[in-house]
Write a protein that holds these residues in place. Structure first.
Motif, PDB file in Angstrom:
ATOM      1  N   ASP A 167       0.806  -1.229  -0.002  1.00 53.63           N
ATOM      2  CA  ASP A 167      -0.145  -0.074   0.063  1.00 53.63           C
ATOM      3  C   ASP A 167       1.038   1.151   0.045  1.00 53.63           C
ATOM      4  O   ASP A 167       2.261   1.166   0.013  1.00 53.63           O
ATOM      5  N   ASP A 168       0.062   2.462  -0.133  1.00 46.02           N
ATOM      6  CA  ASP A 168       1.088   3.695  -0.364  1.00 46.02           C
ATOM      7  C   ASP A 168       1.759   4.172   0.848  1.00 46.02           C
ATOM      8  O   ASP A 168       2.732   4.605   0.672  1.00 46.02           O
ATOM      9  N   ARG A 169       1.292   3.764   2.048  1.00 42.45           N
ATOM     10  CA  ARG A 169       1.752   3.998   3.329  1.00 42.45           C
ATOM     11  C   ARG A 169       3.080   3.434   3.544  1.00 42.45           C
ATOM     12  O   ARG A 169       4.164   3.891   3.808  1.00 42.45           O
ATOM     13  N   ARG A 170       3.204   1.929   3.279  1.00 41.87           N
ATOM     14  CA  ARG A 170       4.358   1.337   3.478  1.00 41.87           C
ATOM     15  C   ARG A 170       5.242   1.538   2.264  1.00 41.87           C
ATOM     16  O   ARG A 170       6.600   1.592   2.551  1.00 41.87           O
ATOM     17  N   LEU A 171       5.027   1.942   1.035  1.00 38.03           N
ATOM     18  CA  LEU A 171       5.828   2.101   0.035  1.00 38.03           C
ATOM     19  C   LEU A 171       6.356   3.492   0.391  1.00 38.03           C
ATOM     20  O   LEU A 171       7.706   3.669   0.301  1.00 38.03           O
ATOM     21  N   ARG A 172       5.734   4.385   0.995  1.00 37.60           N
ATOM     22  CA  ARG A 172       6.300   5.758   1.487  1.00 37.60           C
ATOM     23  C   ARG A 172       7.320   5.608   2.397  1.00 37.60           C
ATOM     24  O   ARG A 172       8.596   6.186   2.384  1.00 37.60           O
ATOM     25  N   LEU A 173       7.063   4.624   3.459  1.00 42.20           N
ATOM     26  CA  LEU A 173       8.004   4.509   4.462  1.00 42.20           C
ATOM     27  C   LEU A 173       9.388   3.971   3.804  1.00 42.20           C
ATOM     28  O   LEU A 173      10.653   4.270   4.349  1.00 42.20           O
ATOM     29  N   VAL A 174       9.326   2.959   3.197  1.00 45.86           N
ATOM     30  CA  VAL A 174      10.449   2.453   2.415  1.00 45.86           C
ATOM     31  C   VAL A 174      11.135   3.224   1.555  1.00 45.86           C
ATOM     32  O   VAL A 174      12.644   3.550   1.642  1.00 45.86           O
ATOM     33  N   THR A 175      10.576   4.020   0.673  1.00 50.58           N
ATOM     34  CA  THR A 175      11.349   5.293   0.005  1.00 50.58           C
ATOM     35  C   THR A 175      11.878   6.497   0.640  1.00 50.58           C
ATOM     36  O   THR A 175      13.025   6.926   0.452  1.00 50.58           O
ATOM     37  N   GLU A 176      11.313   6.466   1.684  1.00 46.75           N
ATOM     38  CA  GLU A 176      11.847   7.687   2.808  1.00 46.75           C
ATOM     39  C   GLU A 176      13.056   7.316   3.398  1.00 46.75           C
ATOM     40  O   GLU A 176      13.960   7.825   3.723  1.00 46.75           O
ATOM     41  N   ARG A 177      12.963   5.890   3.717  1.00 46.43           N
ATOM     42  CA  ARG A 177      14.203   5.233   4.708  1.00 46.43           C
ATOM     43  C   ARG A 177      15.361   5.280   3.288  1.00 46.43           C
ATOM     44  O   ARG A 177      16.407   5.524   3.979  1.00 46.43           O
ATOM     45  N   ILE A 178      14.972   4.896   2.251  1.00 42.03           N
ATOM     46  CA  ILE A 178      16.027   4.887   1.418  1.00 42.03           C
ATOM     47  C   ILE A 178      16.744   6.217   1.201  1.00 42.03           C
ATOM     48  O   ILE A 178      18.056   6.586   1.061  1.00 42.03           O
ATOM     49  N   ALA A 179      15.902   7.179   1.071  1.00 41.30           N
ATOM     50  CA  ALA A 179      16.100   8.662   0.669  1.00 41.30           C
ATOM     51  C   ALA A 179      16.980   9.088   1.944  1.00 41.30           C
ATOM     52  O   ALA A 179      17.648  10.224   1.883  1.00 41.30           O
ATOM     53  N   ALA A 180      16.576   8.617   2.946  1.00 38.57           N
ATOM     54  CA  ALA A 180      17.391   9.315   4.329  1.00 38.57           C
ATOM     55  C   ALA A 180      18.797   9.034   4.461  1.00 38.57           C
ATOM     56  O   ALA A 180      19.623   9.711   5.232  1.00 38.57           O
ATOM     57  N   GLY A 181      19.375   8.014   3.449  1.00 39.05           N
ATOM     58  CA  GLY A 181      20.641   7.570   3.382  1.00 39.05           C
ATOM     59  C   GLY A 181      21.586   8.143   4.761  1.00 39.05           C
ATOM     60  O   GLY A 181      21.185   8.609   5.446  1.00 39.05           O
ATOM     61  N   PRO A 182      22.804   8.387   4.795  1.00 37.77           N
ATOM     62  CA  PRO A 182      23.723   8.212   3.710  1.00 37.77           C
ATOM     63  C   PRO A 182      23.963   6.570   3.389  1.00 37.77           C
ATOM     64  O   PRO A 182      24.228   6.276   1.850  1.00 37.77           O
ATOM     65  N   ALA A 183      24.024   5.713   4.092  1.00 37.50           N
ATOM     66  CA  ALA A 183      24.113   4.523   3.824  1.00 37.50           C
ATOM     67  C   ALA A 183      22.927   3.852   3.589  1.00 37.50           C
ATOM     68  O   ALA A 183      22.007   4.106   3.854  1.00 37.50           O
TER      69      ALA A 183
END
Length: 197
Positions: A167-183
């Motif tokens: 769902d949109d909420r879980r997808l947003r959590l994943v993409t935000e975590r990836i974007a939060a980087g740096p690692a």
């Protein structure tokens, strides 16, 4: 709708007759009837309906639908590749917003349980192959019947083997975590955010 899926002229006509772009009528397919549906705007079926065939509805574009299947209301966002299985005799009502494109397969009843939304890319491939055969207009009955059996076999798999839609909420959590980087995050962390193992 008192006929079986392979003999009924319009097994899904109650959905909305004017949005059937193509159907497998006249091609000699015995194990299913296929409809390619293009719905330009939203609509509703407020009276409870049931069908005399199992209906597998494959979504080819994003759409939002409120549905009540077997007395259980749900608000669902379908993405391309998501499916809905409406078994024979299961009462259903629905409303949807905006345009929709679906491939509807009417299959002989097999005593399946309702599945309101599930990710089903293999079924999408089967649907694409059936659409291709239907567009050729030459019949392809043997291939169509074989694909119908493959669809049935896939649907008979235990529910634990199929992925649930992200769902949109879980997808947003994943993409935000990836974007939060740096690692780069660990796969296990991303899977947990997405609700998968």
């Amino acid at each position: 709708m008192a006929q079986s899926a392979h003999t009924s002229a319009l097994p899904t006509a109650a959905f909305r007759g004017g949005d059937v772009a193509r159907s497998s009528d006249g091609l000699g397919w015995s194990q299913l009837r296929l409809e390619h549906r293009l719905t330009p705007d939203g609509g509703a079926q407020d009276a409870s309906l049931s069908f005399d065939a199992d209906l597998l509805i494959l979504h080819r574009r994003r759409s939002r639908m409120w549905q009540e299947m077997d007395g259980r209301p749900r608000d669902v966002i379908f993405r391309p590749g998501d499916a809905l299985l409406l078994p024979c005799g299961c009462p259903v009502r629905w409303r949807w917003d905006g345009a929709a494109e679906t491939v509807v397969m009417a299959l002989p009843a097999a005593g399946a349980a309702p599945r309101p939304c599930f990710a089903a890319w293999p079924l999408g491939l089967f649907g694409d192959a059936l659409l291709h055969e239907m567009s050729r207009g030459e019949g392809g009955a043997l291939l169509a019947d074989g694909l119908a059996l493959a669809v049935r076999r896939w649907l008979a798999r235990p529910l634990a083997q199929e992925a649930t839609p992200l769902d949109d909420r879980r997808l947003r959590l994943v993409t935000e975590r990836i974007a939060a980087g740096p690692a780069a995050p660990a796969m296990a962390e991303l899977a947990a955010l997405a609700g998968f193992s």
